[in-house]
Design an enzyme around this catalytic site. Structure first.
Site, PDB file in Angstrom:
ATOM      1  CE1 TYR A  85      17.507  57.409  69.906  1.00 43.15           C
ATOM      2  CE2 TYR A  85      18.950  58.432  71.542  1.00 43.15           C
ATOM      3  CZ  TYR A  85      18.642  57.357  70.724  1.00 43.15           C
ATOM      4  OH  TYR A  85      19.445  56.232  70.725  1.00 43.15           O
ATOM      5  CB  SER A 131      20.503  56.086  74.634  1.00 44.66           C
ATOM      6  OG  SER A 131      21.515  56.975  74.210  1.00 44.66           O
ATOM      7  CG  ASP A 163       6.592  50.006  62.900  1.00 46.30           C
ATOM      8  OD1 ASP A 163       6.867  50.324  64.080  1.00 46.30           O
ATOM      9  OD2 ASP A 163       6.618  50.812  61.962  1.00 46.30           O
ATOM     10  CB  VAL A 164       8.478  48.055  68.122  1.00 43.63           C
ATOM     11  CG1 VAL A 164       9.292  46.794  67.906  1.00 43.63           C
ATOM     12  CG2 VAL A 164       9.301  49.310  67.913  1.00 43.63           C
ATOM     13  N   GLY A 218      14.524  44.762  66.460  1.00 40.96           N
ATOM     14  CA  GLY A 218      15.549  45.510  65.716  1.00 40.96           C
ATOM     15  C   GLY A 218      16.860  44.754  65.648  1.00 40.96           C
ATOM     16  CB  ALA A 219      17.667  41.269  65.946  1.00 37.86           C
ATOM     17  CB  SER A 220      17.646  43.563  60.551  1.00 30.74           C
ATOM     18  OG  SER A 220      17.410  44.934  60.793  1.00 30.74           O
ATOM     19  NE  ARG A 221      20.384  49.357  60.451  1.00 32.88           N
ATOM     20  CZ  ARG A 221      19.140  49.465  59.970  1.00 32.88           C
ATOM     21  NH1 ARG A 221      18.679  48.536  59.154  1.00 32.88           N
ATOM     22  NH2 ARG A 221      18.387  50.479  60.307  1.00 32.88           N
ATOM     23  CE  LYS A 232      16.962  54.885  72.802  1.00 34.28           C
ATOM     24  NZ  LYS A 232      16.723  53.448  72.625  1.00 34.28           N
TER      25      LYS A 232
HETATM   26  P1  NAP Z   1      20.643  50.638  63.729  1.00 27.87           P
HETATM   27  O1  NAP Z   1      21.942  50.071  63.323  1.00 27.87           O
HETATM   28  O2  NAP Z   1      20.038  51.730  62.942  1.00 27.87           O
HETATM   29  O3  NAP Z   1      19.588  49.439  63.854  1.00 27.87           O
HETATM   30  C1  NAP Z   1      18.267  49.716  64.235  1.00 27.87           C
HETATM   31  C2  NAP Z   1      17.468  48.438  64.225  1.00 27.87           C
HETATM   32  O4  NAP Z   1      16.129  48.745  64.661  1.00 27.87           O
HETATM   33  C3  NAP Z   1      17.339  47.841  62.835  1.00 27.87           C
HETATM   34  O5  NAP Z   1      17.317  46.430  62.950  1.00 27.87           O
HETATM   35  C4  NAP Z   1      15.986  48.341  62.349  1.00 27.87           C
HETATM   36  O6  NAP Z   1      15.395  47.458  61.419  1.00 27.87           O
HETATM   37  C5  NAP Z   1      15.203  48.310  63.661  1.00 27.87           C
HETATM   38  N1  NAP Z   1      14.046  49.200  63.681  1.00 27.87           N
HETATM   39  C6  NAP Z   1      13.990  50.535  63.472  1.00 27.87           C
HETATM   40  N2  NAP Z   1      12.733  50.988  63.612  1.00 27.87           N
HETATM   41  C7  NAP Z   1      11.968  49.909  63.925  1.00 27.87           C
HETATM   42  C8  NAP Z   1      10.607  49.710  64.212  1.00 27.87           C
HETATM   43  N3  NAP Z   1       9.738  50.740  64.198  1.00 27.87           N
HETATM   44  N4  NAP Z   1      10.160  48.465  64.509  1.00 27.87           N
HETATM   45  C9  NAP Z   1      11.035  47.413  64.538  1.00 27.87           C
HETATM   46  N5  NAP Z   1      12.342  47.534  64.265  1.00 27.87           N
HETATM   47  C10 NAP Z   1      12.803  48.768  63.967  1.00 27.87           C
HETATM   48  O7  NAP Z   1      20.690  51.175  65.232  1.00 27.87           O
HETATM   49  P2  NAP Z   1      21.618  50.802  66.503  1.00 27.87           P
HETATM   50  O8  NAP Z   1      22.601  51.871  66.617  1.00 27.87           O
HETATM   51  O9  NAP Z   1      22.031  49.381  66.462  1.00 27.87           O
HETATM   52  O10 NAP Z   1      20.549  51.038  67.667  1.00 27.87           O
HETATM   53  C11 NAP Z   1      19.916  49.983  68.362  1.00 27.87           C
HETATM   54  C12 NAP Z   1      19.347  50.536  69.661  1.00 27.87           C
HETATM   55  O11 NAP Z   1      20.418  51.068  70.452  1.00 27.87           O
HETATM   56  C13 NAP Z   1      18.352  51.680  69.472  1.00 27.87           C
HETATM   57  O12 NAP Z   1      17.322  51.583  70.424  1.00 27.87           O
HETATM   58  C14 NAP Z   1      19.199  52.901  69.730  1.00 27.87           C
HETATM   59  O13 NAP Z   1      18.417  53.994  70.139  1.00 27.87           O
HETATM   60  C15 NAP Z   1      20.099  52.394  70.824  1.00 27.87           C
HETATM   61  N6  NAP Z   1      21.346  53.141  70.984  1.00 27.87           N
HETATM   62  C16 NAP Z   1      22.249  53.263  69.963  1.00 27.87           C
HETATM   63  C17 NAP Z   1      23.419  53.974  70.180  1.00 27.87           C
HETATM   64  C18 NAP Z   1      24.462  54.133  69.127  1.00 27.87           C
HETATM   65  O14 NAP Z   1      25.388  54.933  69.355  1.00 27.87           O
HETATM   66  N7  NAP Z   1      24.396  53.439  68.007  1.00 27.87           N
HETATM   67  C19 NAP Z   1      23.662  54.552  71.422  1.00 27.87           C
HETATM   68  C20 NAP Z   1      22.724  54.410  72.427  1.00 27.87           C
HETATM   69  C21 NAP Z   1      21.581  53.684  72.210  1.00 27.87           C
HETATM   70  P3  NAP Z   1      14.722  47.953  60.035  1.00 27.87           P
HETATM   71  O15 NAP Z   1      15.813  48.515  59.179  1.00 27.87           O
HETATM   72  O16 NAP Z   1      14.105  46.738  59.492  1.00 27.87           O
HETATM   73  O17 NAP Z   1      13.712  49.018  60.418  1.00 27.87           O
END
Ligand code: NAP
Length: 263
Positions: A155, A142, A63-64, A12-15, A159
């Site tokens: 979720y 998280s 897809d993971v 999930g490193a695309s953003r 987590k």
């Molecule tokens: P995000 O901006 O939505 O990015 C999610 C990333 O995961 C994207 O690169 C997406 O790529 C990829 N992804 C989603 N489903 C996937 C799958 N089935 N297989 C492979 N890649 C997948 O989210 P983020 O906020 O950076 O979150 C990253 C991690 O941090 C997650 O595990 C999230 O639960 C955790 N987290 C986030 C927050 C927060 O506040 N943002 C807080 C706590 C924990 P595609 O678009 O190509 O699917």
């Protein structure tokens, strides 16, 4: 540099947080596999950013929640770089639903991506790490894995599972010289949280009112701990969880949710 010539696979490193960790690793000298599931263009631009930092990178679609795709991603990593020193299990989706009406299929999908995906990617990468004498696994859980947030049953459960999976694998794979640790981000400004705010499921003012450091996290806030846990500096740390949340967990509760939903 703290990760000189290491090979890191970030799911999930695309953003968002995954991208920020990948770039932090590249700045410390690592080569990168940028995993994504759907966002090929975004993944390609992260590859470009890594290359601009002077490191090698490839994007790999997987897809993971798909075992065959995970195996192919690991094989592609080894084919390109010969090894995997660091795996970051970051890929994730935000799932919000009242528990009483949540479809069981939605529950299963969430657990598949956020918990089973972490186990499957770890197992596959660990087989390579064992051959090469060790490695580091950094899971992204998280704050929702440490407390109960209404309407986030799947979720939060996934987590929380990641946090205890980290303890199990940290203990079990110590003999293979593999360290397993977790970072728990707090509310961080990414597309995931932006979407939840846009849908009215989070209210930025409510969140700020619960964060002692008075701002949402930035994806880059996760980079320092992720580098530390991937580097030799953390060699005597395994099975642990680091919370990066601006103080939210030590203070927080969803007071406004209770106010809105109490009769
Ligand atoms: P995000 O901006 O939505 O990015 C999610 C990333 O995961 C994207 O690169 C997406 O790529 C990829 N992804 C989603 N489903 C996937 C799958 N089935 N297989 C492979 N890649 C997948 O989210 P983020 O906020 O950076 O979150 C990253 C991690 O941090 C997650 O595990 C999230 O639960 C955790 N987290 C986030 C927050 C927060 O506040 N943002 C807080 C706590 C924990 P595609 O678009 O190509 O699917």
């Amino acid at each position: 540099m703290r990760l000189e010539n290491k090979v890191a696979l970030v799911t999930g490193a695309s953003r968002g947080i995954g991208r920020a960790i990948a770039l932090a690793y590249a700045r410390e000298g690592a080569d990168l596999v940028i995993n994504y599931a759907k966002s090929a263009d975004e993944a390609d631009s992260v590859v470009k950013e890594v290359k601009q930092l002077g490191r090698r990178a490839i994007a790999v679609k997987a897809d993971v929640s798909d075992d065959a795709a995970i195996n192919a991603m690991t094989a592609a990593t080894v084919k390109e770089f010969g090894r995997i020193d660091v795996l970051v299990n970051n890929a994730g989706v935000g799932v919000v639903s009242p528990s009483i009406s949540m479809e069981i299929s939605a529950w299963r999908k969430c657990i598949d991506i956020l918990l089973t995906g972490v186990f499957a990617c770890s197992q596959t990468a660990a087989k390579e790490m064992i051959k090469q004498g060790g490695g580091k696994i950094v899971n992204i859980s998280s704050v929702n894995g440490m407390t109960g947030i209404p309407e986030r049953a799947a979720y939060c459960s996934a987590k929380a599972g990641v946090i205890n999976l980290t303890r199990v694998l940290g203990a079990e794979w110590a003999r293979y010289n593999i360290r397993v640790n977790t970072i728990c981000p707090g509310f961080t400004k990414t597309e995931m949280v932006g979407n939840l705010i846009a849908r009215g499921l989070y209210h930025e003012d409510d969140l700020l009112g619960m964060i002692p450091l008075n701002r949402l996290g930035k994806p880059e806030d996760m980079g320092g701990a992720a580098v530390f846990l991937a580097s030799d500096e953390s060699d005597f740390i395994t099975g642990q969880t680091i919370v990066i949340d601006g103080g939210w967990l030590s203070y927080g509760y969803l007071e406004s949710y209770l106010k809105r939903t109490r009769k």
